[in-house]
Design a protein around this motif. Structure first.
Motif, PDB file in Angstrom:
ATOM      1  N   ALA A   1      38.177  33.315  43.896  1.00 35.06           N
ATOM      2  CA  ALA A   1      39.591  32.939  43.730  1.00 35.06           C
ATOM      3  C   ALA A   1      40.240  34.118  43.142  1.00 35.06           C
ATOM      4  N   VAL A   2      41.604  34.519  43.833  1.00 35.82           N
ATOM      5  CA  VAL A   2      42.319  35.409  43.292  1.00 35.82           C
ATOM      6  C   VAL A   2      43.733  35.237  43.228  1.00 35.82           C
ATOM      7  N   PRO A   3      44.616  35.733  42.554  1.00 38.12           N
ATOM      8  CA  PRO A   3      45.973  35.468  42.431  1.00 38.12           C
ATOM      9  C   PRO A   3      46.718  35.963  43.522  1.00 38.12           C
ATOM     10  N   GLU A   4      47.669  35.587  43.773  1.00 41.13           N
ATOM     11  CA  GLU A   4      48.482  36.336  45.094  1.00 41.13           C
ATOM     12  C   GLU A   4      48.882  37.704  44.845  1.00 41.13           C
TER      13      GLU A   4
ATOM     14  N   TYR B   1      46.757  27.710  31.976  1.00 37.52           N
ATOM     15  CA  TYR B   1      46.922  27.122  33.296  1.00 37.52           C
ATOM     16  C   TYR B   1      46.880  28.465  34.310  1.00 37.52           C
ATOM     17  N   GLY B   2      46.009  28.188  35.323  1.00 38.35           N
ATOM     18  CA  GLY B   2      45.761  29.181  36.535  1.00 38.35           C
ATOM     19  C   GLY B   2      45.094  30.043  36.015  1.00 38.35           C
ATOM     20  N   ASN B   3      44.395  31.000  36.926  1.00 36.30           N
ATOM     21  CA  ASN B   3      43.714  32.158  36.777  1.00 36.30           C
ATOM     22  C   ASN B   3      44.327  33.454  36.224  1.00 36.30           C
ATOM     23  N   VAL B   4      43.819  34.074  35.447  1.00 39.91           N
ATOM     24  CA  VAL B   4      44.258  35.290  35.103  1.00 39.91           C
ATOM     25  C   VAL B   4      43.284  36.373  34.801  1.00 39.91           C
ATOM     26  N   SER B   5      43.710  37.470  34.690  1.00 42.31           N
ATOM     27  CA  SER B   5      42.431  38.749  34.604  1.00 42.31           C
ATOM     28  C   SER B   5      43.188  39.902  33.915  1.00 42.31           C
ATOM     29  N   ALA B   6      42.331  40.803  33.463  1.00 41.19           N
ATOM     30  CA  ALA B   6      42.683  41.876  32.681  1.00 41.19           C
ATOM     31  C   ALA B   6      41.610  42.854  32.997  1.00 41.19           C
ATOM     32  N   LYS B   7      41.792  44.089  33.296  1.00 38.39           N
ATOM     33  CA  LYS B   7      40.730  45.401  33.354  1.00 38.39           C
ATOM     34  C   LYS B   7      40.525  45.869  31.885  1.00 38.39           C
ATOM     35  N   TRP B   8      39.428  46.449  31.644  1.00 39.02           N
ATOM     36  CA  TRP B   8      39.149  46.994  30.476  1.00 39.02           C
ATOM     37  C   TRP B   8      38.209  48.462  30.824  1.00 39.02           C
ATOM     38  N   THR B   9      38.186  49.103  29.890  1.00 35.75           N
ATOM     39  CA  THR B   9      37.511  50.377  30.062  1.00 35.75           C
ATOM     40  C   THR B   9      36.422  50.610  28.800  1.00 35.75           C
ATOM     41  N   ILE B  10      35.370  51.372  29.061  1.00 36.05           N
ATOM     42  CA  ILE B  10      35.022  52.034  27.857  1.00 36.05           C
ATOM     43  C   ILE B  10      34.721  53.141  27.633  1.00 36.05           C
ATOM     44  N   SER B  11      34.915  54.004  26.691  1.00 39.38           N
ATOM     45  CA  SER B  11      34.814  55.359  26.485  1.00 39.38           C
ATOM     46  C   SER B  11      33.866  55.693  25.251  1.00 39.38           C
TER      47      SER B  11
ATOM     48  N   PRO C   1      28.552  48.397  33.117  1.00 34.84           N
ATOM     49  CA  PRO C   1      29.598  49.221  33.741  1.00 34.84           C
ATOM     50  C   PRO C   1      30.518  49.848  32.582  1.00 34.84           C
ATOM     51  N   ASP C   2      31.159  51.013  33.015  1.00 38.04           N
ATOM     52  CA  ASP C   2      32.065  51.266  31.764  1.00 38.04           C
ATOM     53  C   ASP C   2      33.492  51.174  32.239  1.00 38.04           C
ATOM     54  N   SER C   3      33.739  50.228  33.105  1.00 40.54           N
ATOM     55  CA  SER C   3      35.073  49.659  33.384  1.00 40.54           C
ATOM     56  C   SER C   3      34.919  48.409  34.059  1.00 40.54           C
ATOM     57  N   GLY C   4      35.814  47.413  33.999  1.00 42.03           N
ATOM     58  CA  GLY C   4      35.758  45.966  34.872  1.00 42.03           C
ATOM     59  C   GLY C   4      36.850  45.449  34.591  1.00 42.03           C
ATOM     60  N   THR C   5      36.857  44.091  35.000  1.00 45.09           N
ATOM     61  CA  THR C   5      37.945  43.140  34.993  1.00 45.09           C
ATOM     62  C   THR C   5      37.315  41.771  34.286  1.00 45.09           C
ATOM     63  N   VAL C   6      37.877  41.445  33.368  1.00 46.81           N
ATOM     64  CA  VAL C   6      37.679  40.178  32.581  1.00 46.81           C
ATOM     65  C   VAL C   6      38.657  38.888  33.466  1.00 46.81           C
ATOM     66  N   LYS C   7      37.851  38.027  33.649  1.00 43.03           N
ATOM     67  CA  LYS C   7      38.661  37.007  34.630  1.00 43.03           C
ATOM     68  C   LYS C   7      38.449  35.649  34.027  1.00 43.03           C
ATOM     69  N   PHE C   8      39.855  35.006  34.039  1.00 43.17           N
ATOM     70  CA  PHE C   8      39.875  33.412  33.553  1.00 43.17           C
ATOM     71  C   PHE C   8      40.345  32.554  34.719  1.00 43.17           C
ATOM     72  N   SER C   9      39.372  31.523  34.791  1.00 47.11           N
ATOM     73  CA  SER C   9      39.989  30.684  35.759  1.00 47.11           C
ATOM     74  C   SER C   9      40.920  29.513  34.905  1.00 47.11           C
ATOM     75  N   ALA C  10      41.441  28.569  35.749  1.00 41.47           N
ATOM     76  CA  ALA C  10      42.271  27.726  35.227  1.00 41.47           C
ATOM     77  C   ALA C  10      41.606  26.728  34.104  1.00 41.47           C
TER      78      ALA C  10
ATOM     79  N   THR D   1      46.503  40.161  35.294  1.00 45.88           N
ATOM     80  CA  THR D   1      46.884  39.642  36.424  1.00 45.88           C
ATOM     81  C   THR D   1      47.223  38.182  36.072  1.00 45.88           C
ATOM     82  N   GLY D   2      47.865  37.352  37.098  1.00 40.10           N
ATOM     83  CA  GLY D   2      48.247  36.016  36.894  1.00 40.10           C
ATOM     84  C   GLY D   2      49.060  35.532  35.855  1.00 40.10           C
TER      85      GLY D   2
END
Length: 862
Positions: free
Chosen positions: A289-292, A445-455, A470-479, A512-513
């Protein structure tokens, strides 16, 4: 002439000491004897010579195989010399092929010995015949029956062969497709090749029964007489089922052999490896599932794994490919190609080069301002288009859903508990860390996400991926989802490292979202020091610990080793106690022995080894049998950065050891040299609490009745383990005497403990102690005084030699003898072996000079 003198002497002594002639003048006796000898024989004497008792023998080929043949004379008492000779050709299977027998008129039988010679030649059963013959005697001696003896030497030196594979290297094959493949195996027959032998084999191992992949899975191979090499084949089947498989390892083992041969243990099996096959192809997920506003998304296609985090399976060393297809029905809820998404691939073939396990299909999600419900499209892998050694496994399709537009809500931040108490991760114990929690406050409400990094939170320029990924990625939330975890894979290596700090950041501009990112947006986490970077400290077993006594003084020599890393300055505290002879109890320790205090600090400044010398006072009295107890107490890291709890330094072995004061170091006491001390070490795994273990000794074996308190002491006792102490010992005193004795065996058993929470470890509670044979229990051998010669004899005459045994007579002993030079060429019975049985003190051997009819000067054997 020699025989006549012997006979005359015997008659003379018989008359001289006869009661009927007591007091008669010797001259009259001699005259009477001469007169008796001058009277012609009026009575003819007769006797028969034959073997007495067993004449058929079956023995093994061994230097200890001794055959005793008894030669008996029946009839009149006549002096006789006989020979026992090998019939036929001397094949070198006996130490001597002839033996001489000399029977005086006063003897009725004699025993001779025939001994087998052990060689390395493979031979089948061999039967030999020895004949009894008369060499010389008084008139009237004839040969009776039985006069032949047979000796059968059983097959030996692997006459029928030792069967083995010609190579034990692993055989690696591929599973055939649409057919079969045969693997040849070769057996060799070492040593002898007598007879026909049959070898049985069986195939075992593998993740499944061997018959599913191999044929046959058992059977037998016949090796004809005289043949030393044979081949047979194993068929590798095509299982015709597309199932991803790892390497399948089977063992082809020779189980037994018939026909007299043996199996060579270290070459009786060979491994057969069928290489992994049918590499699985699949999507990482079946739903996405991805946001527009997601933009470009990646659909991961994996190769070689049945699950996302599963191990590799199937073949991965060749190129494989598969074609995909995009499916969108065009109805309500279906995403429209070109309007809602774009396929960014130039071709529809997904290709995996060798050893590549993942690739991605990229799609661009079109973002517009038109409100829309969730819309989906499918990407499907087509099974019939596979090329290479691969198969499709679920999921073979992925559904991509574009979420409803302008509906997400919420504020994303790092859980405050992680900020208050920083995380400390143990690299050696944690492979996957899931403690970082991102919370979604407000609406969900809805699916959201945000990226993160590690240094890294340091000046270290090494990549973060060296320690975690990983040293970076995306944390995602569904509705409806309000928390999410950021999982990290911790890299476990064997490199000692100090603790390292990292900073994780949520990136507000990547949300996102329609969600937002707020404080706290950063946290610090630590990976603790690993692989004993500050050292693993123990006693150095190679250099050892000892009590030294030199002209300049006495001292304790202690050696310590620092395994692992050597970073940091480490202070190690130890205690050295002197304890008089007796129980090793720290409460009994005495001061004023060492020239230092009981507690000693040893500092390791990045050194790997340390040698510590603890001087002993010159006026100190060291008792024989006393102990120095060395205890390792604590380790302290002088400086550490960052300041978090460390996993090292630590101890890596026993925390204490005992050094015993021996007689060469002790002073003021005299040790009884007529005994020796035996020390048996004991160890316990746990060291909490004091425990007393009771033990006892019990004589066992054939000679158990011979063991007395004059051999060893004590026969029972106990050992005390102090709290924190892992080692102790049992001391036994072996007493010496001058009595010949054979091996005496005693069984030492640990019987019980005085506390219930200390148990005896099963399988480690007994030990055999053997007091080796001593004081010549088998005896000391020499020729009897009257047999030492020198002897003078003519051809055809015999002489008897007596071999006597002194000291012990407890064992069966074999004594080899030979006559040199040219013994066998001039004498019958010139070589052989004499057997002394237990209790037997004297054995006789006879020699007969061969009458060869060749004129010779005198020969003096040595």
């Amino acid at each position: 002439m020699l025989f006549f003198l012997l006979f005359f002497t015997c008659i003379f002594h018989a008359f001289t000491f006869s009661p009927l002639f007591t007091g008669m003048h010797p001259v009259l006796l001699l005259a009477g004897l001469i007169l008796a000898l001058s009277i012609p024989d009026t009575v003819s004497e007769s006797a028969t010579l034959h073997f007495l008792g067993q004449t058929d023998f079956v023995v093994n080929e061994s230097n200890s195989s001794v055959v005793r043949l008894v030669v008996e004379r029946v009839g009149d008492p006549i002096n006789v010399t006989a020979l026992v000779l090998l019939e036929g050709v001397d094949t070198g299977d006996f130490h001597g092929t002839s033996a001489a027998v000399f029977l005086l008129s006063t003897e009725s039988s004699k025993t001779i010995f025939l001994t087998v010679k052990d060689d390395d030649l493979p031979e089948a059963d061999e039967t030999f015949t020895f004949n009894l013959t008369i060499q010389s005697s008084s008139n009237g001696v004839t040969l009776g029956t039985p006069n032949k003896a047979t000796i059968t030497i059983l097959s030996n030196d692997n006459a029928f062969g030792i069967i083995a594979f010609n190579s034990t290297e692993e055989i690696v094959v591929s599973e055939p497709r649409g057919g079969s493949h045969y693997v040849p195996l070769t057996l060799i027959r070492e040593k002898g090749t007598y007879g026909t032998v049959t070898v049985n084999f069986e195939i075992s191992g593998g993740p499944n029964p061997a018959i599913e992949d191999l044929s046959p899975d058992r059977g037998n191979i016949t090796i004809p007489v005289g043949q030393s090499v044979v081949q047979f084949s194993i068929r590798i089947k095509d299982d015709q089922v597309c199932i991803p498989e790892d390497d399948e390892v089977f063992s082809v083992k020779l189980t037994d052999v018939a026909g007299g041969a043996l199996l060579r243990p270290n070459a009786s099996s060979v491994q057969l490896r069928i290489q992994r096959n049918d590499s699985p192809l699949r999507f990482s997920h079946s739903i996405m599932a991805v946001p527009e506003s997601a933009g470009v998304i990646a659909l991961n296609v994996t190769r070689g794994r049945l699950t996302e985090d599963g191990p590799l399976v199937g073949s991965v060393d060749t190129e494989v490919s598969v074609i995909y297809m995009v499916v969108s029905n065009g109805g309500s809820g279906s995403a429209t190609p070109a309007d809602d998404f774009h396929d960014l691939q130039q071709v529809t073939t997904v290709t995996f080069p060798p050893f590549v396990y993942q690739t991605s299909l990229f799609f661009n999600i079109s973002d517009d301002s038109v409100p829309e419900i969730a819309e989906s499209f499918h990407v499907v892998l087509l099974e019939e288009t596979i090329r290479g050694d691969a198969v499709l496994v679920t999921p073979i399709s992925v559904q991509v859903t574009i979420e409803p537009n302008d509906k997400p809500h919420g504020v994303l931040s790092i859980s405050s508990s992680a900020v208050i108490q920083p995380f400390s991760i143990n690299e050696d114990l944690t492979q996957r860390f899931e403690g970082i929690i991102i919370v979604r406050n407000g609406g969900s409400y809805g699916n959201v996400s945000a990226k993160w990094t590690i240094s890294r939170n340091s000046t270290d320029n090494m990549p973060v991926s060296d320690d975690l990924s990983p040293d970076s990625g995306t944390v995602k939330f569904s509705a409806g989802q309000v928390t999410a975890v950021i999982p990290l894979n911790i890299v476990e290596d064997d490199l000692p490292e100090e603790a390292e700090a990292f900073v994780l950041k949520l990136l507000p501009d990547t949300v996102t979202g329609g969600a937002e990112v707020d404080e706290p947006m950063e946290l610090v986490l630590y990976i603790q020091d690993s692989d004993d970077v500050y050292g693993l400290f123990r006693f150095d077993s190679e250099k050892g610990q000892s009590i030294q006594s030199l002209p300049e003084g006495r001292f304790l020599s202690l050696n310590f080793l620092r395994d692992g890393g050597t970073l940091g300055d480490v202070s190690m505290t130890l205690t050295a106690l002197y304890i008089p002879a007796g129980p090793i109890d720290p409460a009994l320790a005495r001061d004023q022995i060492l020239n230092v205090s009981r507690t000693v600090n040893v500092v390791f400044s990045r050194e790997r080894e340390a040698h510590v010398i603890l001087p002993i006072r010159n006026d100190a009295f060291l008792q024989n049998g006393a102990h120095f107890l060395i205890e390792l107490n604590s380790l302290e890291l002088v400086d550490i950065s960052p300041p978090i709890p460390s996993n090292s330094p630590r101890f890596g072995g026993p925390l204490n050891l005992t050094l015993t004061v021996t007689s060469d170091i002790a002073n003021g006491e005299i040790e009884d040299s007529n005994s020796s001390m035996v020390t048996l070490p004991l160890r316990r795994d746990g060291t909490d609490g004091q425990a007393e273990v009771f033990w006892s000794l019990h004589p066992i074996g054939a000679n158990h009745m011979d063991v007395t308190t004059n051999d060893l002491e004590p026969f029972s006792g106990s050992v005390v383990f102090l709290s924190g102490e892992s080692d102790a010992s049992i001391n036994l005193t072996v007493l010496a005497d001058d009595i010949p004795e054979v091996n005496e065996t005693l069984l030492l058993t640990l019987d019980r403990s005085n506390v219930e929470n200390q148990i005896l470890k099963a399988g480690f509670t007994s030990r055999e102690i053997v007091i080796m044979e001593n004081d010549d229990p088998g005896g000391v051998f020499e020729f009897a005084q009257f047999s030492r010669g020198p002897w003078t004899m003519n051809e055809g005459e015999a002489v008897e030699l007596h071999v006597v045994r002194a000291q012990g007579q407890l064992l069966t002993q074999l004594i080899r003898y030979s006559l040199v030079p040219s013994g066998s060429a001039e004498f019958y019975g010139a070589t052989g072996i004499l057997e002394f049985r237990p209790g037997e003190r004297e054995v006789v051997v006879a020699l007969v000079a061969k009458p060869d009819g060749v004129p010779e000067v005198g020969i003096w054997p040595m």
